[in-house]
Write a protein that holds these residues in place. Structure first.
Motif, PDB file in Angstrom:
ATOM      1  N   ALA A 206       0.889  -1.164   0.000  1.00  0.00           N
ATOM      2  CA  ALA A 206       0.000   0.000   0.000  1.00  0.00           C
ATOM      3  C   ALA A 206       0.919   1.204   0.000  1.00  0.00           C
ATOM      4  CB  ALA A 206      -0.918  -0.004   1.218  1.00  0.00           C
ATOM      5  N   ALA A 207       1.274   1.668  -1.180  1.00  0.00           N
ATOM      6  CA  ALA A 207       2.261   2.746  -1.312  1.00  0.00           C
ATOM      7  C   ALA A 207       1.725   3.809  -2.251  1.00  0.00           C
ATOM      8  CB  ALA A 207       3.581   2.191  -1.843  1.00  0.00           C
ATOM      9  N   ASP A 208       1.569   5.005  -1.725  1.00  0.00           N
ATOM     10  CA  ASP A 208       1.098   6.148  -2.493  1.00  0.00           C
ATOM     11  C   ASP A 208       2.302   6.942  -2.979  1.00  0.00           C
ATOM     12  OD1 ASP A 208       0.142   8.684  -3.287  1.00  0.00           O
ATOM     13  OD2 ASP A 208      -1.588   8.508  -1.977  1.00  0.00           O
ATOM     14  N   ASP A 209       2.337   7.281  -4.263  1.00  0.00           N
ATOM     15  CA  ASP A 209       3.468   8.045  -4.812  1.00  0.00           C
ATOM     16  C   ASP A 209       3.670   9.388  -4.122  1.00  0.00           C
ATOM     17  OD1 ASP A 209       3.683   5.963  -6.535  1.00  0.00           O
ATOM     18  OD2 ASP A 209       3.513   7.145  -8.384  1.00  0.00           O
ATOM     19  N   GLU A 210       2.620   9.907  -3.477  1.00  0.00           N
ATOM     20  CA  GLU A 210       2.705  11.233  -2.872  1.00  0.00           C
ATOM     21  C   GLU A 210       3.109  11.202  -1.396  1.00  0.00           C
ATOM     22  OE1 GLU A 210       2.412  13.804  -4.880  1.00  0.00           O
ATOM     23  OE2 GLU A 210       2.042  12.359  -6.468  1.00  0.00           O
ATOM     24  N   ARG A 211       3.178  10.028  -0.786  1.00  0.00           N
ATOM     25  CA  ARG A 211       3.485   9.929   0.637  1.00  0.00           C
ATOM     26  C   ARG A 211       4.926   9.491   0.871  1.00  0.00           C
ATOM     27  NH1 ARG A 211      -0.477   9.556   4.481  1.00  0.00           N
ATOM     28  NH2 ARG A 211       0.871   8.176   5.680  1.00  0.00           N
ATOM     29  N   GLU A 212       5.466   9.899   2.017  1.00  0.00           N
ATOM     30  CA  GLU A 212       6.828   9.501   2.374  1.00  0.00           C
ATOM     31  C   GLU A 212       6.875   8.147   3.049  1.00  0.00           C
ATOM     32  OE1 GLU A 212       9.159  12.280   4.542  1.00  0.00           O
ATOM     33  OE2 GLU A 212       9.602  13.479   2.749  1.00  0.00           O
ATOM     34  N   ASP A 213       5.767   7.715   3.637  1.00  0.00           N
ATOM     35  CA  ASP A 213       5.771   6.411   4.296  1.00  0.00           C
ATOM     36  C   ASP A 213       4.784   5.485   3.591  1.00  0.00           C
ATOM     37  OD1 ASP A 213       3.335   7.417   5.066  1.00  0.00           O
ATOM     38  OD2 ASP A 213       3.821   7.561   7.179  1.00  0.00           O
ATOM     39  N   SER A 214       5.024   4.192   3.712  1.00  0.00           N
ATOM     40  CA  SER A 214       4.188   3.192   3.062  1.00  0.00           C
ATOM     41  C   SER A 214       4.267   1.904   3.857  1.00  0.00           C
ATOM     42  CB  SER A 214       4.650   2.964   1.616  1.00  0.00           C
ATOM     43  OG  SER A 214       6.018   2.582   1.582  1.00  0.00           O
ATOM     44  N   ALA A 215       3.435   0.947   3.470  1.00  0.00           N
ATOM     45  CA  ALA A 215       3.460  -0.368   4.112  1.00  0.00           C
ATOM     46  C   ALA A 215       3.535  -1.426   3.026  1.00  0.00           C
ATOM     47  CB  ALA A 215       2.215  -0.572   4.976  1.00  0.00           C
ATOM     48  N   TYR A 216       4.579  -2.222   3.057  1.00  0.00           N
ATOM     49  CA  TYR A 216       4.652  -3.350   2.134  1.00  0.00           C
ATOM     50  C   TYR A 216       5.540  -4.436   2.715  1.00  0.00           C
ATOM     51  CZ  TYR A 216       8.942  -0.961   0.410  1.00  0.00           C
ATOM     52  OH  TYR A 216      10.164  -0.327   0.304  1.00  0.00           O
ATOM     53  N   PHE A 217       5.255  -5.663   2.331  1.00  0.00           N
ATOM     54  CA  PHE A 217       6.128  -6.778   2.718  1.00  0.00           C
ATOM     55  C   PHE A 217       6.178  -7.771   1.569  1.00  0.00           C
ATOM     56  CE2 PHE A 217       2.077  -7.090   5.085  1.00  0.00           C
ATOM     57  CZ  PHE A 217       1.512  -8.225   4.533  1.00  0.00           C
ATOM     58  N   PHE A 218       7.406  -8.228   1.325  1.00  0.00           N
ATOM     59  CA  PHE A 218       7.696  -9.124   0.208  1.00  0.00           C
ATOM     60  C   PHE A 218       8.417 -10.366   0.732  1.00  0.00           C
ATOM     61  CE2 PHE A 218       8.337  -4.909  -2.200  1.00  0.00           C
ATOM     62  CZ  PHE A 218       6.970  -4.778  -2.417  1.00  0.00           C
ATOM     63  N   PRO A 219       7.829 -11.549   0.571  1.00  0.00           N
ATOM     64  CA  PRO A 219       8.515 -12.770   1.009  1.00  0.00           C
ATOM     65  C   PRO A 219       9.630 -13.151   0.039  1.00  0.00           C
ATOM     66  CG  PRO A 219       6.398 -13.306  -0.013  1.00  0.00           C
ATOM     67  CD  PRO A 219       6.481 -11.810   0.044  1.00  0.00           C
ATOM     68  N   GLN A 220      10.837 -13.063   0.509  1.00  0.00           N
ATOM     69  CA  GLN A 220      12.016 -13.454  -0.268  1.00  0.00           C
ATOM     70  C   GLN A 220      12.642 -14.677   0.393  1.00  0.00           C
ATOM     71  OE1 GLN A 220      12.693 -12.342  -3.101  1.00  0.00           O
ATOM     72  NE2 GLN A 220      12.440 -10.137  -3.297  1.00  0.00           N
ATOM     73  N   PRO A 221      13.408 -15.460  -0.351  1.00  0.00           N
ATOM     74  CA  PRO A 221      14.034 -16.646   0.237  1.00  0.00           C
ATOM     75  C   PRO A 221      14.854 -16.297   1.488  1.00  0.00           C
ATOM     76  CG  PRO A 221      14.240 -16.704  -2.144  1.00  0.00           C
ATOM     77  CD  PRO A 221      13.683 -15.348  -1.800  1.00  0.00           C
ATOM     78  N   GLY A 222      14.501 -16.899   2.601  1.00  0.00           N
ATOM     79  CA  GLY A 222      15.252 -16.704   3.830  1.00  0.00           C
ATOM     80  C   GLY A 222      14.930 -15.447   4.605  1.00  0.00           C
ATOM     81  N   ARG A 223      13.927 -14.683   4.149  1.00  0.00           N
ATOM     82  CA  ARG A 223      13.637 -13.435   4.842  1.00  0.00           C
ATOM     83  C   ARG A 223      12.309 -12.867   4.358  1.00  0.00           C
ATOM     84  NH1 ARG A 223      16.671 -12.845   0.485  1.00  0.00           N
ATOM     85  NH2 ARG A 223      16.666 -10.943  -0.784  1.00  0.00           N
ATOM     86  N   LEU A 224      11.759 -11.939   5.143  1.00  0.00           N
ATOM     87  CA  LEU A 224      10.618 -11.146   4.736  1.00  0.00           C
ATOM     88  C   LEU A 224      11.080  -9.700   4.707  1.00  0.00           C
ATOM     89  CD1 LEU A 224       7.538 -11.236   4.102  1.00  0.00           C
ATOM     90  CD2 LEU A 224       7.146 -10.727   6.522  1.00  0.00           C
ATOM     91  N   VAL A 225      10.911  -9.034   3.578  1.00  0.00           N
ATOM     92  CA  VAL A 225      11.367  -7.651   3.407  1.00  0.00           C
ATOM     93  C   VAL A 225      10.214  -6.718   3.744  1.00  0.00           C
ATOM     94  CG1 VAL A 225      12.293  -5.950   1.801  1.00  0.00           C
ATOM     95  CG2 VAL A 225      12.987  -8.353   1.619  1.00  0.00           C
ATOM     96  N   LEU A 226      10.421  -5.842   4.722  1.00  0.00           N
ATOM     97  CA  LEU A 226       9.396  -4.889   5.140  1.00  0.00           C
ATOM     98  C   LEU A 226       9.772  -3.482   4.711  1.00  0.00           C
ATOM     99  CD1 LEU A 226       8.965  -5.993   8.889  1.00  0.00           C
ATOM    100  CD2 LEU A 226       7.944  -7.047   6.856  1.00  0.00           C
ATOM    101  N   GLY A 227       8.784  -2.721   4.268  1.00  0.00           N
ATOM    102  CA  GLY A 227       9.035  -1.331   3.902  1.00  0.00           C
ATOM    103  C   GLY A 227       7.829  -0.480   4.232  1.00  0.00           C
ATOM    104  N   GLY A 228       7.963   0.794   4.002  1.00  0.00           N
ATOM    105  CA  GLY A 228       9.172   1.434   3.579  1.00  0.00           C
ATOM    106  C   GLY A 228       9.009   2.932   3.684  1.00  0.00           C
ATOM    107  N   THR A 229       9.941   3.634   3.063  1.00  0.00           N
ATOM    108  CA  THR A 229       9.937   5.093   3.060  1.00  0.00           C
ATOM    109  C   THR A 229      10.247   5.610   1.665  1.00  0.00           C
ATOM    110  OG1 THR A 229      12.298   5.299   3.570  1.00  0.00           O
ATOM    111  CG2 THR A 229      10.783   5.153   5.449  1.00  0.00           C
ATOM    112  N   ALA A 230       9.893   6.861   1.436  1.00  0.00           N
ATOM    113  CA  ALA A 230      10.223   7.564   0.192  1.00  0.00           C
ATOM    114  C   ALA A 230      10.482   9.013   0.565  1.00  0.00           C
ATOM    115  CB  ALA A 230       9.091   7.451  -0.815  1.00  0.00           C
TER     116      ALA A 230
END
Length: 318
Positions: A206-230
């Motif tokens: 859930a990332a808006d191009d106009e906001r500096e903060d967002s919420a996302y998570f991506f399951p990658q091998p061996g880890r979960l990547v959490l974000g983020g900022t802009a």
């Protein structure tokens, strides 16, 4: 001139461009100031999605060509780092996205309880999710298999490269601000948190191009990547602990089990955003030869890499 092409920049844009050119029979050498695994590209999440990138009409063409290529590479995820993963992009609908949505197989709109978290709508899709350290290593191997090479060296201008190659391709990212004298480039800082995956199998954003903060998570091998900022204009590469806690908290509102996941590390990268959009064009400097610029891809370098590489090849061969 000892080389047909010198590509300046060893991130995903530079390496993909080099692989495309080498695959077409050009002799290619990549000059990069750091190993690919130390570039901004290595920090990326990296979900195929046109995020913070212009111009829209060209982005669609570049992104769709890249999508088709990633779909092919996903046949061997262990080698290429590319997987096709289901997920949800919240707080948007198909009508709020570009024409590229028509090229994504099975992409559909969701509403109500079908959307995780406090969002009323979203879209669901099976998209390429790329393990960037693996993918960058694969790109380097593909380049070398095609007869190309990579050299870690500082580059303070295009003159030396032009003296050794018929064509120079500028894929320097933020470095192009100095190398190409482009004052339209600016950094947009992204911070990520890596945690042990508590069982999350689908991506979420859930990332808006106009906001500096967002919420996302991506399951990658061996880890979960959490974000983020802009964060516009920020240049610090040091992870901020307060920001890290806020990222975890935002993601935990979607999947509560993330709150107690063990933190494995932190990552920071500077996206090369350019006012007016990507610069992808050719010029002929006074000294002769051809200089092709391919930079300013913002938060979507992975998303458009193959499409932009194809356009570079057209300019080189045209």
């Amino acid at each position: 001139m000892t080389d047909d092409v010198i590509v300046v920049g060893g991130g995903v844009i530079g390496l993909t461009t080099a692989v495309e050119l080498a695959g077409r029979g050009h002799r290619v050498r990549v000059w990069t100031r750091e190993e690919p695994g130390a570039t901004t590209s290595a920090v990326a999440g990296a979900l195929w999605w046109p995020y913070r990138i212009e111009p829209a009409d060209l982005v669609t063409r570049w992104a769709v060509r890249s999508l088709r290529r990633y779909e092919e590479l996903a046949a061997d995820p262990g080698a290429t780092g590319v997987r096709l993963v289901d997920g949800v992009y919240a707080d948007t609908g198909l009508d709020g996205l570009g024409d590229w949505v028509h090229e994504v197989p099975g992409m559909r709109e969701l509403s109500g309880a079908a959307v995780p978290g406090p969002y009323g709508r979203g879209v669901a899709a099976r998209l390429p999710l790329i393990d960037m350290p693996v993918h960058l290593a694969w790109l380097r191997g593909a380049l070398e298999a095609a007869g190309g090479s990579l050299e870690v060296r500082s580059v303070d201008g295009f003159g030396r490269a032009a003296a050794g190659a018929r064509v120079v391709v500028d894929c320097a990212g933020l470095g192009a601000a100095e190398l190409a004298g482009d004052d339209r480039l600016r950094p947009v800082r992204g911070q990520l948190v890596l945690v042990e995956n508590p069982g999350v199998e689908e991506w979420f954003a859930a990332a808006d191009d106009e906001r500096e903060d967002s919420a996302y998570f991506f399951p990658q091998p061996g880890r979960l990547v959490l974000g983020g900022t802009a964060q516009e204009g920020a240049r610090s590469l040091e992870p901020d602990p307060v920001t890290a806690r806020e990222i975890v908290a935002r993601c935990a509102r979607i999947r509560p089990e993330i709150a107690s996941a063990k933190v494995l590390g932190h990552r920071v990268g500077l996206r090369p955003v350019r006012r007016g959009g990507v610069r992808l064009e050719a010029e002929r400097p006074d000294g002769g030869g051809l200089l092709v610029h391919n930079y300013g891809h913002g938060g979507a370098g992975v998303t458009v890499a193959w499409g932009c590489a194809g356009r570079v090849a057209e300019l080189v061969e045209g």
